[in-house]
Motif scaffolding. Structure first.
Motif, PDB file in Angstrom:
ATOM      1  N   GLN A 285     -32.480 -48.697  28.153  1.00  0.00           N
ATOM      2  CA  GLN A 285     -33.358 -49.860  28.051  1.00  0.00           C
ATOM      3  C   GLN A 285     -34.598 -49.615  28.908  1.00  0.00           C
ATOM      4  OE1 GLN A 285     -31.126 -53.896  28.117  1.00  0.00           O
ATOM      5  NE2 GLN A 285     -29.829 -52.532  29.339  1.00  0.00           N
ATOM      6  N   THR A 286     -35.707 -50.231  28.518  1.00  0.00           N
ATOM      7  CA  THR A 286     -36.911 -50.228  29.345  1.00  0.00           C
ATOM      8  C   THR A 286     -37.129 -51.642  29.841  1.00  0.00           C
ATOM      9  OG1 THR A 286     -37.900 -48.401  28.115  1.00  0.00           O
ATOM     10  CG2 THR A 286     -39.383 -49.753  29.440  1.00  0.00           C
ATOM     11  N   LEU A 287     -37.096 -51.818  31.152  1.00  0.00           N
ATOM     12  CA  LEU A 287     -37.245 -53.129  31.769  1.00  0.00           C
ATOM     13  C   LEU A 287     -38.233 -53.028  32.914  1.00  0.00           C
ATOM     14  CD1 LEU A 287     -33.455 -54.096  31.950  1.00  0.00           C
ATOM     15  CD2 LEU A 287     -35.133 -55.032  30.355  1.00  0.00           C
ATOM     16  N   TRP A 288     -39.170 -53.950  32.986  1.00  0.00           N
ATOM     17  CA  TRP A 288     -40.150 -54.001  34.078  1.00  0.00           C
ATOM     18  C   TRP A 288     -40.877 -52.666  34.253  1.00  0.00           C
ATOM     19  CZ3 TRP A 288     -34.947 -55.250  35.918  1.00  0.00           C
ATOM     20  CH2 TRP A 288     -34.616 -56.601  35.771  1.00  0.00           C
ATOM     21  N   GLY A 289     -41.075 -51.956  33.160  1.00  0.00           N
ATOM     22  CA  GLY A 289     -41.810 -50.712  33.232  1.00  0.00           C
ATOM     23  C   GLY A 289     -40.999 -49.509  33.650  1.00  0.00           C
ATOM     24  N   HIS A 290     -39.687 -49.669  33.838  1.00  0.00           N
ATOM     25  CA  HIS A 290     -38.817 -48.558  34.226  1.00  0.00           C
ATOM     26  C   HIS A 290     -37.792 -48.292  33.121  1.00  0.00           C
ATOM     27  CE1 HIS A 290     -39.983 -47.724  38.385  1.00  0.00           C
ATOM     28  NE2 HIS A 290     -40.148 -49.025  38.539  1.00  0.00           N
ATOM     29  N   THR A 291     -37.395 -47.037  33.018  1.00  0.00           N
ATOM     30  CA  THR A 291     -36.344 -46.661  32.084  1.00  0.00           C
ATOM     31  C   THR A 291     -34.999 -46.731  32.784  1.00  0.00           C
ATOM     32  OG1 THR A 291     -37.804 -45.200  30.836  1.00  0.00           O
ATOM     33  CG2 THR A 291     -35.438 -44.826  30.613  1.00  0.00           C
ATOM     34  N   TYR A 292     -34.068 -47.470  32.188  1.00  0.00           N
ATOM     35  CA  TYR A 292     -32.701 -47.585  32.693  1.00  0.00           C
ATOM     36  C   TYR A 292     -31.793 -46.853  31.700  1.00  0.00           C
ATOM     37  CZ  TYR A 292     -34.307 -50.982  36.113  1.00  0.00           C
ATOM     38  OH  TYR A 292     -34.949 -51.584  37.167  1.00  0.00           O
ATOM     39  N   THR A 293     -31.314 -45.674  32.113  1.00  0.00           N
ATOM     40  CA  THR A 293     -30.490 -44.876  31.200  1.00  0.00           C
ATOM     41  C   THR A 293     -29.099 -45.468  31.018  1.00  0.00           C
ATOM     42  OG1 THR A 293     -29.802 -43.450  33.031  1.00  0.00           O
ATOM     43  CG2 THR A 293     -31.722 -42.755  31.745  1.00  0.00           C
ATOM     44  N   SER A 294     -28.736 -46.371  31.895  1.00  0.00           N
ATOM     45  CA  SER A 294     -27.451 -47.068  31.818  1.00  0.00           C
ATOM     46  C   SER A 294     -27.654 -48.498  32.279  1.00  0.00           C
ATOM     47  CB  SER A 294     -26.412 -46.388  32.717  1.00  0.00           C
ATOM     48  OG  SER A 294     -25.327 -47.262  32.997  1.00  0.00           O
ATOM     49  N   PRO A 295     -26.913 -49.445  31.700  1.00  0.00           N
ATOM     50  CA  PRO A 295     -26.996 -50.823  32.189  1.00  0.00           C
ATOM     51  C   PRO A 295     -26.150 -51.084  33.423  1.00  0.00           C
ATOM     52  CG  PRO A 295     -25.472 -50.721  30.351  1.00  0.00           C
ATOM     53  CD  PRO A 295     -26.048 -49.331  30.509  1.00  0.00           C
ATOM     54  N   VAL A 296     -25.437 -50.060  33.906  1.00  0.00           N
ATOM     55  CA  VAL A 296     -24.488 -50.227  35.014  1.00  0.00           C
ATOM     56  C   VAL A 296     -25.133 -49.768  36.320  1.00  0.00           C
ATOM     57  CG1 VAL A 296     -22.183 -49.688  35.896  1.00  0.00           C
ATOM     58  CG2 VAL A 296     -22.587 -49.793  33.416  1.00  0.00           C
ATOM     59  N   GLY A 297     -25.238 -50.693  37.287  1.00  0.00           N
ATOM     60  CA  GLY A 297     -25.830 -50.378  38.572  1.00  0.00           C
ATOM     61  C   GLY A 297     -24.865 -50.622  39.715  1.00  0.00           C
ATOM     62  N   LEU A 298     -25.252 -50.131  40.888  1.00  0.00           N
ATOM     63  CA  LEU A 298     -24.491 -50.376  42.111  1.00  0.00           C
ATOM     64  C   LEU A 298     -25.020 -51.624  42.771  1.00  0.00           C
ATOM     65  CD1 LEU A 298     -22.407 -49.260  44.239  1.00  0.00           C
ATOM     66  CD2 LEU A 298     -24.404 -48.284  45.409  1.00  0.00           C
ATOM     67  N   ALA A 299     -24.137 -52.571  43.082  1.00  0.00           N
ATOM     68  CA  ALA A 299     -24.549 -53.819  43.715  1.00  0.00           C
ATOM     69  C   ALA A 299     -24.871 -53.604  45.182  1.00  0.00           C
ATOM     70  CB  ALA A 299     -23.439 -54.865  43.566  1.00  0.00           C
ATOM     71  N   ALA A 300     -25.627 -54.539  45.738  1.00  0.00           N
ATOM     72  CA  ALA A 300     -25.968 -54.493  47.154  1.00  0.00           C
ATOM     73  C   ALA A 300     -24.710 -54.652  48.003  1.00  0.00           C
ATOM     74  CB  ALA A 300     -26.968 -55.587  47.494  1.00  0.00           C
ATOM     75  N   GLY A 301     -24.796 -54.139  49.249  1.00  0.00           N
ATOM     76  CA  GLY A 301     -23.709 -54.307  50.195  1.00  0.00           C
ATOM     77  C   GLY A 301     -22.959 -53.037  50.494  1.00  0.00           C
TER      78      GLY A 301
ATOM     79  N   VAL B  27     -29.669 -48.363  41.579  1.00  0.00           N
ATOM     80  CA  VAL B  27     -28.948 -48.550  42.831  1.00  0.00           C
ATOM     81  C   VAL B  27     -29.643 -49.649  43.625  1.00  0.00           C
ATOM     82  CG1 VAL B  27     -28.312 -47.499  45.034  1.00  0.00           C
ATOM     83  CG2 VAL B  27     -28.133 -46.165  42.923  1.00  0.00           C
ATOM     84  N   GLU B  28     -28.867 -50.642  44.070  1.00  0.00           N
ATOM     85  CA  GLU B  28     -29.415 -51.722  44.893  1.00  0.00           C
ATOM     86  C   GLU B  28     -28.938 -51.523  46.331  1.00  0.00           C
ATOM     87  OE1 GLU B  28     -29.322 -56.616  45.265  1.00  0.00           O
ATOM     88  OE2 GLU B  28     -28.770 -55.664  43.357  1.00  0.00           O
ATOM     89  N   VAL B  29     -29.875 -51.406  47.251  1.00  0.00           N
ATOM     90  CA  VAL B  29     -29.554 -51.221  48.665  1.00  0.00           C
ATOM     91  C   VAL B  29     -29.787 -52.532  49.415  1.00  0.00           C
ATOM     92  CG1 VAL B  29     -30.103 -48.767  48.592  1.00  0.00           C
ATOM     93  CG2 VAL B  29     -31.884 -50.395  49.246  1.00  0.00           C
ATOM     94  N   GLY B  30     -29.243 -52.614  50.645  1.00  0.00           N
ATOM     95  CA  GLY B  30     -29.347 -53.840  51.428  1.00  0.00           C
ATOM     96  C   GLY B  30     -28.018 -54.582  51.417  1.00  0.00           C
ATOM     97  N   THR B  31     -28.023 -55.790  51.917  1.00  0.00           N
ATOM     98  CA  THR B  31     -29.157 -56.623  52.261  1.00  0.00           C
ATOM     99  C   THR B  31     -29.816 -56.127  53.539  1.00  0.00           C
ATOM    100  OG1 THR B  31     -28.182 -58.557  51.202  1.00  0.00           O
ATOM    101  CG2 THR B  31     -29.834 -58.977  52.884  1.00  0.00           C
ATOM    102  N   VAL B  32     -31.180 -56.119  53.519  1.00  0.00           N
ATOM    103  CA  VAL B  32     -31.953 -55.716  54.669  1.00  0.00           C
ATOM    104  C   VAL B  32     -32.686 -56.937  55.218  1.00  0.00           C
ATOM    105  CG1 VAL B  32     -33.978 -55.090  53.259  1.00  0.00           C
ATOM    106  CG2 VAL B  32     -33.671 -54.070  55.522  1.00  0.00           C
ATOM    107  N   THR B  33     -32.828 -56.982  56.528  1.00  0.00           N
ATOM    108  CA  THR B  33     -33.566 -58.045  57.209  1.00  0.00           C
ATOM    109  C   THR B  33     -34.727 -57.403  57.972  1.00  0.00           C
ATOM    110  OG1 THR B  33     -32.036 -57.876  59.089  1.00  0.00           O
ATOM    111  CG2 THR B  33     -31.558 -59.555  57.429  1.00  0.00           C
ATOM    112  N   PRO B  34     -35.738 -58.199  58.352  1.00  0.00           N
ATOM    113  CA  PRO B  34     -36.883 -57.593  59.045  1.00  0.00           C
ATOM    114  C   PRO B  34     -36.487 -56.849  60.314  1.00  0.00           C
ATOM    115  CG  PRO B  34     -37.440 -59.807  58.326  1.00  0.00           C
ATOM    116  CD  PRO B  34     -35.973 -59.624  58.054  1.00  0.00           C
ATOM    117  N   GLN B  35     -35.629 -57.459  61.123  1.00  0.00           N
ATOM    118  CA  GLN B  35     -35.188 -56.844  62.365  1.00  0.00           C
ATOM    119  C   GLN B  35     -33.743 -56.375  62.223  1.00  0.00           C
ATOM    120  OE1 GLN B  35     -37.358 -56.321  64.837  1.00  0.00           O
ATOM    121  NE2 GLN B  35     -38.863 -57.326  63.509  1.00  0.00           N
ATOM    122  N   PRO B  36     -33.390 -55.284  62.907  1.00  0.00           N
ATOM    123  CA  PRO B  36     -31.988 -54.850  62.876  1.00  0.00           C
ATOM    124  C   PRO B  36     -31.076 -55.931  63.438  1.00  0.00           C
ATOM    125  CG  PRO B  36     -33.399 -53.205  63.931  1.00  0.00           C
ATOM    126  CD  PRO B  36     -34.230 -54.438  63.773  1.00  0.00           C
ATOM    127  N   GLN B  37     -29.862 -56.002  62.900  1.00  0.00           N
ATOM    128  CA  GLN B  37     -28.882 -56.905  63.492  1.00  0.00           C
ATOM    129  C   GLN B  37     -27.484 -56.368  63.280  1.00  0.00           C
ATOM    130  OE1 GLN B  37     -29.704 -60.771  61.723  1.00  0.00           O
ATOM    131  NE2 GLN B  37     -28.310 -60.405  60.032  1.00  0.00           N
TER     132      GLN B  37
END
Length: 360
Positions: free
Chosen positions: A52-68, A87-97
């Motif tokens: 699929q092409t979504l938001w200007g990017h090619t996604y060769t698979s609809p299956v992604g890695l969730a955040a966390g 791949v979804e990374v995060g959750t990230v915050t402005p400061q380390p915690q």
């Protein structure tokens, strides 16, 4: 090998210790020259029906890695090598915690579930920016899930700060207002507060576009499965009014219905099999409410191609996994890809996009 050897060994360890061991091993593997590209050729789908092409990017698979799973973006090449479409990374915050006190991650094997109360433990936005900057050419889109620091009073300033810091390295932003483990966070899903927050994020993204002349990453919002139906409708409406480019449905739940394991009494967000039906129903609701105007990402209890396909037919263009990867192992994305191809063939569907919303 994973089910017979690796998984039993990891499940002998504390859940968070096993998590860190696994991610650290994948981080090391990510630095092996050439390995991620070679592995991806074996694991990624060679099926044009899944593209699929979504938001200007090619996604060769609809299956992604969730955040966390990869909060700090240390193992993106290794996760892409497993065959994920993004791949979804995060959750990230402005400061380390540091997050909440341990123990804060629990397995519920008979229920196929996890409970976590991690509390957005991460190394901060600048550290993530540095890591993603070093990736070079990416094989898959990398999404950044953003949140607020625990002690921040003005939540919008933290989300805006994350966009400002990470704009150049994110292929999409996910606004996380639905984790149950940061005090007051879920209150941001109330329609009025949510619209104000999302407009602030979108305005910052536009300001960064004008500054950098770079294509604006889409902004998605991740909603909880525990909202009352009227509140869910209002939150979806607020997101659409603000102008977001996608919805992620859904996050972890506070419900404990049907659980059997003794860890069911632990505080935190529940993920895994107990969410399968609930999350699919919410995807269907979101698709109907939006009339398919923006892509929906289905998350919650996807352990098989049938689970993924059900969410796609309910209205999801993409899906994400996390808990099932812990239980099923690194071969899961490839198994889902093969199964999706078989399901499309069974139903006489030419491309995965044609199945989106078929049951809604």
């Amino acid at each position: 090998m994973y089910r017979q050897v690796i998984k039993p060994a990891l499940f002998c360890l504390d859940a968070e210790d096993a998590h860190h061991l696994t991610v650290n091993a994948l981080a090391l593997a990510s630095r092996v020259p050439g390995w991620p590209a070679v592995a991806r050729r074996l694991s990624a789908p060679a099926d044009p029906r899944l593209v699929q092409t979504l938001w200007g990017h090619t996604y060769t698979s609809p299956v992604g890695l969730a955040a966390g799973l990869d909060k700090n973006g240390v193992a993106v090449p290794a996760f892409s090598a497993l065959g994920f479409g993004f791949v979804e990374v995060g959750t990230v915050t402005p400061q380390p915690q540091a997050g909440n006190e341990r123990p804060r991650l629990f397995r519920l094997p008979p229920d196929g579930a996890l409970i976590n109360r991690m509390g957005f433990n991460n190394a901060g936005a600048e550290a993530l920016r540095a890591r993603l900057s070093r990736l070079g050419r990416r094989t898959v889109p990398v999404w950044v899930n953003i949140g607020k620091n625990k002690l921040t009073q003005d939540a919008s300033q933290d989300y805006v700060a994350c966009v400002k810091a990470l704009y150049d390295v994110a292929d999409a932003f996910v606004v996380n207002v639905s984790s149950p483990n940061t005090p007051g966070l879920r209150a941001l899903q109330a329609s009025a507060e949510l619209e104000v927050l999302l407009r602030a994020v979108l305005n910052e993204a536009e300001a960064q576009r004008l500054r950098t002349a770079r294509r604006t990453p889409p902004v998605l919002v991740k909603l909880a499965p525990d909202l009352h139906p009227a509140d869910f409708e209002a939150s979806v409406g607020a997101a659409m009014n603000a102008g977001v480019q996608g919805l992620i449905v859904s996050n972890t739940t506070l419900s404990r219905d049907g659980l059997t394991h003794t860890h069911r009494e632990q505080a935190g967000g529940l993920s895994g099999r107990p969410l399968t039906r609930r999350a699919t129903a919410l995807v269907r609701d979101a698709y109907r409410l939006t009339r398919g105007a923006v892509p929906i990402v289905g998350v919650g209890g996807i352990f098989s191609a049938d689970d993924a396909y059900a969410k796609i037919r309910a209205g999801a263009r993409l899906v994400e996994v996390y808990s099932s990867l812990i239980y099923e192992g690194p071969g899961l994305p490839a198994r889902i890809h093969r199964g999706l191809g078989q399901l499309l063939e069974r139903d006489g569907v030419g491309r995965i996009g044609e199945a989106v919303g078929a049951d809604a």
